[in-house]
Design an enzyme around this catalytic site. Sequence first.
Site, PDB file in Angstrom:
ATOM      1  CD  GLU A  59     -10.476 -20.647   1.464  1.00 19.03           C
ATOM      2  OE1 GLU A  59     -10.492 -20.407   2.689  1.00 19.03           O
ATOM      3  OE2 GLU A  59     -11.169 -20.019   0.635  1.00 19.03           O
TER       4      GLU A  59
ATOM      5  CB  THR B 222      -1.984  -5.420   0.986  1.00 22.97           C
ATOM      6  OG1 THR B 222      -2.474  -5.193   2.311  1.00 22.97           O
ATOM      7  CG2 THR B 222      -1.101  -6.656   0.987  1.00 22.97           C
TER       8      THR B 222
END
Length: 406
Positions: free
Chosen positions: A219, A249
């Site tokens: 988070e 990624t």
Amino acid sequence: MMKNFLFFGALMLASTISAQRTCGFDKKRQEYFAKNPQAAAKHVDLQNYLSNKNNATIQGVVTIPVVVHVLYRNATENVSDAQIASQITVLNQDYRKLNADFNTVVPDAFKPYASDMEVVFCMATKDPNGNPTTGVERKAVPSNFDYTNQYFTSAGLAAWDTTKYLNIWVGVPEGVLGFATGPDSAGQPEDGLVIGYYCFGTTGAVNNINNKGRTATHEIGHYFGLNHIWGEDDSLCGTPENSDGCNDTPATNNAYYGAPLFPSNQHTCTNTAIGAMFMNYMDYVDDGVMGMFSNDQKTIVRNSISGPRASLLNSNTCTTLSVSEAEKINAVNIFPNPTTQYISIAAPQMKINEMEIFNAEGRLVKRAFVKNETDKIDIKDFSAGVYYVRVYKDKQFVKSLKFIKK
Ligand SMILES: [Zn+2]
């Protein structure tokens, strides 16, 4: 019939407190944009700014001051100081690539992409009024408290200045492990994270799946502008919404859950030998299976700390620490507590030689020099109540602590 219904209800309850990862970040961001069209209109520009490798102005390790607001309905939810400290320890490992599971969780093929984010976290030692604090606030809330919408209101606990502190509320974010607000909401009253008491830190009330403190690691990634690995839309490949703004990624079109086997192309947009980076903190795998941020994710986080979140660095609300110092300081404590006659300082890994004791109004009531851990500081004449202690090593402030005089 009633029995079945109750059984189903119990299952539902269990699924909210011990489960595969769920995250309310995208939903909260959409709600924020629906109420703030101006912020929505700036969103694409902000994401482009955050992804640009030339924007970061900060260098080296930066320190983020944290305040934890515990909103609890019962004793279990009133998480201990030890549980809170265990979460800060995790953050200081994960954001420095010092996590002990790095070598086992991150395959060799992805290790070159793994990044030391050079961010450390410390509990605030000064509150917004400049008074000493442990950086933890607690409040009992009623059983029907709406964590999703009321956490930052007067019914919950109002944020400490969101431009100066990373605010973390610990409670029961309904239906998810946690959620965060992104840099689009920087400085707003609700800005920060809400994390389930059952997945915060590594000890105490944590369940046995979400027990490595990775919900807050994930988070806080969002808080600093990171999207999920699959971007802002989890059903598409090759669209801007599908990108997380990172070239390192591999693009995916869905979340990975649980503990996938490496390599996996189950959700990759293009099949490759190394497959998806599902062990990234910004995917949905279990706590014990995630263990890295990437270099391009670091760009986004550093740009965020240079831009929309830059004011956190000027807040001067906690001492700058290296990780090893942070661990030594975590171990500093007062005993006995509560107490009636005296206090002593336990500091197994560092030499504390001075302390100041303040009453609840913030007035200095005693200053004492300490030679040995066994020294007893006499407080038997103090009136009953809460006292704050600032401890020093060679005139350098180390930590705020709290004790109760009975
Ligand atoms: Zn998320």
